[in-house]
Design a protein around this motif. Structure first.
Motif, PDB file in Angstrom:
ATOM      1  N   PRO A 193      14.614   4.158  -2.577  1.00 48.05           N
ATOM      2  CA  PRO A 193      13.268   3.796  -3.005  1.00 48.05           C
ATOM      3  C   PRO A 193      12.866   4.469  -4.323  1.00 48.05           C
ATOM      4  CG  PRO A 193      13.270   4.279  -0.664  1.00 48.05           C
ATOM      5  CD  PRO A 193      14.633   4.651  -1.192  1.00 48.05           C
ATOM      6  N   THR A 194      13.376   5.651  -4.573  1.00 46.23           N
ATOM      7  CA  THR A 194      13.027   6.373  -5.803  1.00 46.23           C
ATOM      8  C   THR A 194      13.740   5.829  -7.036  1.00 46.23           C
ATOM      9  OG1 THR A 194      14.729   8.006  -5.265  1.00 46.23           O
ATOM     10  CG2 THR A 194      12.453   8.528  -4.618  1.00 46.23           C
ATOM     11  N   ASP A 195      14.765   4.989  -6.853  1.00 49.44           N
ATOM     12  CA  ASP A 195      15.448   4.376  -7.998  1.00 49.44           C
ATOM     13  C   ASP A 195      14.549   3.288  -8.569  1.00 49.44           C
ATOM     14  OD1 ASP A 195      17.844   5.879  -7.872  1.00 49.44           O
ATOM     15  OD2 ASP A 195      18.592   4.583  -6.274  1.00 49.44           O
ATOM     16  N   LYS A 196      14.112   3.502  -9.787  1.00 49.97           N
ATOM     17  CA  LYS A 196      13.216   2.537 -10.424  1.00 49.97           C
ATOM     18  C   LYS A 196      13.990   1.278 -10.811  1.00 49.97           C
ATOM     19  CE  LYS A 196       9.997   6.006 -11.963  1.00 49.97           C
ATOM     20  NZ  LYS A 196       9.344   6.669 -13.063  1.00 49.97           N
ATOM     21  N   PRO A 197      13.346   0.121 -10.743  1.00 54.01           N
ATOM     22  CA  PRO A 197      14.040  -1.124 -11.075  1.00 54.01           C
ATOM     23  C   PRO A 197      14.738  -1.101 -12.435  1.00 54.01           C
ATOM     24  CG  PRO A 197      11.974  -1.624 -10.011  1.00 54.01           C
ATOM     25  CD  PRO A 197      11.993  -0.133 -10.248  1.00 54.01           C
ATOM     26  N   PHE A 238      -2.126 -10.659  -3.105  1.00 55.89           N
ATOM     27  CA  PHE A 238      -2.136  -9.323  -3.694  1.00 55.89           C
ATOM     28  C   PHE A 238      -1.077  -9.209  -4.794  1.00 55.89           C
ATOM     29  CE2 PHE A 238      -0.197  -5.122  -3.895  1.00 55.89           C
ATOM     30  CZ  PHE A 238      -1.289  -4.316  -4.184  1.00 55.89           C
ATOM     31  N   CYS A 239       0.124  -9.672  -4.518  1.00 60.00           N
ATOM     32  CA  CYS A 239       1.232  -9.539  -5.481  1.00 60.00           C
ATOM     33  C   CYS A 239       1.025 -10.403  -6.719  1.00 60.00           C
ATOM     34  CB  CYS A 239       2.556  -9.894  -4.805  1.00 60.00           C
ATOM     35  SG  CYS A 239       3.069  -8.637  -3.605  1.00 60.00           S
ATOM     36  N   LYS A 240       0.477 -11.581  -6.544  1.00 57.75           N
ATOM     37  CA  LYS A 240       0.255 -12.448  -7.699  1.00 57.75           C
ATOM     38  C   LYS A 240      -0.894 -11.930  -8.563  1.00 57.75           C
ATOM     39  CE  LYS A 240       2.492 -16.507  -6.084  1.00 57.75           C
ATOM     40  NZ  LYS A 240       2.581 -17.897  -5.887  1.00 57.75           N
ATOM     41  N   VAL A 241      -1.980 -11.499  -7.929  1.00 61.20           N
ATOM     42  CA  VAL A 241      -3.149 -11.027  -8.667  1.00 61.20           C
ATOM     43  C   VAL A 241      -2.860  -9.700  -9.374  1.00 61.20           C
ATOM     44  CG1 VAL A 241      -5.497 -10.110  -8.393  1.00 61.20           C
ATOM     45  CG2 VAL A 241      -4.859 -12.249  -7.279  1.00 61.20           C
ATOM     46  N   ASN A 242      -2.228  -8.769  -8.673  1.00 60.16           N
ATOM     47  CA  ASN A 242      -2.035  -7.423  -9.211  1.00 60.16           C
ATOM     48  C   ASN A 242      -0.775  -7.243 -10.042  1.00 60.16           C
ATOM     49  OD1 ASN A 242      -4.346  -5.791  -8.053  1.00 60.16           O
ATOM     50  ND2 ASN A 242      -3.554  -6.812  -6.237  1.00 60.16           N
ATOM     51  N   PHE A 243       0.254  -8.072  -9.795  1.00 61.59           N
ATOM     52  CA  PHE A 243       1.522  -7.868 -10.478  1.00 61.59           C
ATOM     53  C   PHE A 243       2.079  -9.132 -11.120  1.00 61.59           C
ATOM     54  CE2 PHE A 243       1.146  -4.582  -7.258  1.00 61.59           C
ATOM     55  CZ  PHE A 243       1.344  -3.439  -8.025  1.00 61.59           C
ATOM     56  N   LYS A 256       0.836  -1.205   0.000  1.00 65.63           N
ATOM     57  CA  LYS A 256       0.000   0.000   0.000  1.00 65.63           C
ATOM     58  C   LYS A 256       0.871   1.256   0.000  1.00 65.63           C
ATOM     59  CE  LYS A 256      -3.701  -2.345   2.509  1.00 65.63           C
ATOM     60  NZ  LYS A 256      -4.454  -2.690   1.358  1.00 65.63           N
ATOM     61  N   CYS A 257       1.919   1.229  -0.782  1.00 64.44           N
ATOM     62  CA  CYS A 257       2.912   2.299  -0.820  1.00 64.44           C
ATOM     63  C   CYS A 257       2.861   2.986  -2.184  1.00 64.44           C
ATOM     64  CB  CYS A 257       4.296   1.682  -0.584  1.00 64.44           C
ATOM     65  SG  CYS A 257       5.692   2.800  -0.746  1.00 64.44           S
ATOM     66  N   GLY A 258       3.258   4.233  -2.232  1.00 60.89           N
ATOM     67  CA  GLY A 258       3.338   4.929  -3.503  1.00 60.89           C
ATOM     68  C   GLY A 258       4.329   4.282  -4.464  1.00 60.89           C
ATOM     69  N   PHE A 259       5.276   3.506  -3.934  1.00 67.22           N
ATOM     70  CA  PHE A 259       6.260   2.820  -4.764  1.00 67.22           C
ATOM     71  C   PHE A 259       5.840   1.400  -5.144  1.00 67.22           C
ATOM     72  CE2 PHE A 259       9.072   5.829  -2.344  1.00 67.22           C
ATOM     73  CZ  PHE A 259       9.385   6.646  -3.417  1.00 67.22           C
ATOM     74  N   THR A 260       4.674   0.959  -4.682  1.00 67.12           N
ATOM     75  CA  THR A 260       4.212  -0.399  -4.968  1.00 67.12           C
ATOM     76  C   THR A 260       4.209  -0.732  -6.464  1.00 67.12           C
ATOM     77  OG1 THR A 260       2.936  -0.446  -2.913  1.00 67.12           O
ATOM     78  CG2 THR A 260       2.311  -2.047  -4.598  1.00 67.12           C
ATOM     79  N   PRO A 261       3.919   0.216  -7.364  1.00 64.49           N
ATOM     80  CA  PRO A 261       3.993  -0.114  -8.787  1.00 64.49           C
ATOM     81  C   PRO A 261       5.385  -0.597  -9.243  1.00 64.49           C
ATOM     82  CG  PRO A 261       2.685   1.865  -8.488  1.00 64.49           C
ATOM     83  CD  PRO A 261       3.300   1.543  -7.147  1.00 64.49           C
ATOM     84  N   GLN A 262       6.403  -0.402  -8.415  1.00 62.92           N
ATOM     85  CA  GLN A 262       7.730  -0.920  -8.759  1.00 62.92           C
ATOM     86  C   GLN A 262       7.737  -2.444  -8.834  1.00 62.92           C
ATOM     87  OE1 GLN A 262      11.178   0.595  -6.712  1.00 62.92           O
ATOM     88  NE2 GLN A 262      10.469   2.709  -6.845  1.00 62.92           N
ATOM     89  N   TYR A 263       6.735  -3.087  -8.271  1.00 67.80           N
ATOM     90  CA  TYR A 263       6.635  -4.550  -8.422  1.00 67.80           C
ATOM     91  C   TYR A 263       6.670  -4.924  -9.903  1.00 67.80           C
ATOM     92  CZ  TYR A 263       5.518  -6.170  -3.640  1.00 67.80           C
ATOM     93  OH  TYR A 263       5.561  -6.530  -2.318  1.00 67.80           O
ATOM     94  N   ASP A 264       6.034  -4.115 -10.767  1.00 66.09           N
ATOM     95  CA  ASP A 264       6.057  -4.398 -12.211  1.00 66.09           C
ATOM     96  C   ASP A 264       7.493  -4.410 -12.734  1.00 66.09           C
ATOM     97  OD1 ASP A 264       3.309  -4.758 -12.775  1.00 66.09           O
ATOM     98  OD2 ASP A 264       2.993  -2.600 -12.992  1.00 66.09           O
ATOM     99  N   GLY A 265       8.275  -3.417 -12.356  1.00 64.35           N
ATOM    100  CA  GLY A 265       9.660  -3.335 -12.803  1.00 64.35           C
ATOM    101  C   GLY A 265      10.516  -4.445 -12.228  1.00 64.35           C
ATOM    102  N   LEU A 266      10.275  -4.810 -10.983  1.00 68.49           N
ATOM    103  CA  LEU A 266      11.022  -5.914 -10.371  1.00 68.49           C
ATOM    104  C   LEU A 266      10.719  -7.227 -11.084  1.00 68.49           C
ATOM    105  CD1 LEU A 266      10.530  -4.954  -6.617  1.00 68.49           C
ATOM    106  CD2 LEU A 266      12.651  -4.740  -7.946  1.00 68.49           C
ATOM    107  N   GLU A 267       9.446  -7.440 -11.401  1.00 64.80           N
ATOM    108  CA  GLU A 267       9.058  -8.657 -12.119  1.00 64.80           C
ATOM    109  C   GLU A 267       9.679  -8.672 -13.515  1.00 64.80           C
ATOM    110  OE1 GLU A 267       7.292 -12.358 -13.015  1.00 64.80           O
ATOM    111  OE2 GLU A 267       7.769 -11.384 -11.120  1.00 64.80           O
ATOM    112  N   ALA A 268       9.717  -7.516 -14.169  1.00 59.45           N
ATOM    113  CA  ALA A 268      10.328  -7.444 -15.504  1.00 59.45           C
ATOM    114  C   ALA A 268      11.815  -7.802 -15.444  1.00 59.45           C
ATOM    115  CB  ALA A 268      10.138  -6.049 -16.100  1.00 59.45           C
TER     116      ALA A 268
END
Length: 159
Positions: free
Chosen positions: A144-148, A81-86, A35-47
């Motif tokens: 945290p601001t460094d994108k994957p 949450f991580c599997k469904v959303n990312f 539930k963090c503003g950086f949570t969308p980084q999960y997409d970059g980590l998965e990539a």
């Protein structure tokens, strides 16, 4: 000399992973939150995980609820949450503390090996990242601001 091989990580469900099994891989260790503003980084980590996984790269995510209560769920809820959303396919560890008297020993070592700005050791927020080389040594710390995707060149050098 201490390396990542000297540590274990708790897994959801109470089992432990021996991080010695990860030596020989390039690792990106990240404290995460759903539930963090950086949570969308999960997409970059998965990539990154998908792009470099076959070459010996792995992301290790450590959920943490120390910053604004942004990871309140149980291990099962976080995983769902991580599997469904990312669509995460990399390992999610059990929740840890990364600062303070209850901090996980792995994070004590990571912070000692790669301090933050001006030598500070504490983790400032979710999605702080540590790059580990194949030899199990810490190579670099990222904010945290460094994108994957901005870490890809450093990963490629180590692979």
């Amino acid at each position: 000399m201490t390396t990542i091989a000297d540590f274990t990580a708790d897994l959801p469900g109470g089992k432990q992973a021996k991080l010695a099994d990860k030596v020989g891989k390039v690792l990106l260790v990240v404290n995460t939150a759903s539930k963090c503003g950086f949570t969308p980084q999960y997409d970059g980590l998965e990539a990154l995980h998908k792009k470099y996984g076959a070459q010996g790269f792995e992301v290790l995510a450590f959920p943490c609820n120390q910053f604004g209560g942004q990871e309140p769920g149980s291990a099962d809820q976080i995983e769902e949450f991580c599997k469904v959303n990312f669509g995460l396919s990399f390992p999610l560890m059990a929740k840890v503390e990364v600062n303070g008297p209850g901090e996980d020993p792995l994070y004590s070592w990571l912070k000692k090996e790669a301090p933050g700005l001006m030598g500070t050791r504490s983790i400032k927020w979710n999605f702080t990242k540590f790059l580990i080389g194949r030899d199990g040594q810490v190579v670099r710390r990222y904010a945290p601001t460094d994108k994957p995707e901005s870490i890809a060149k450093d990963i490629e050098k180590l692979l």
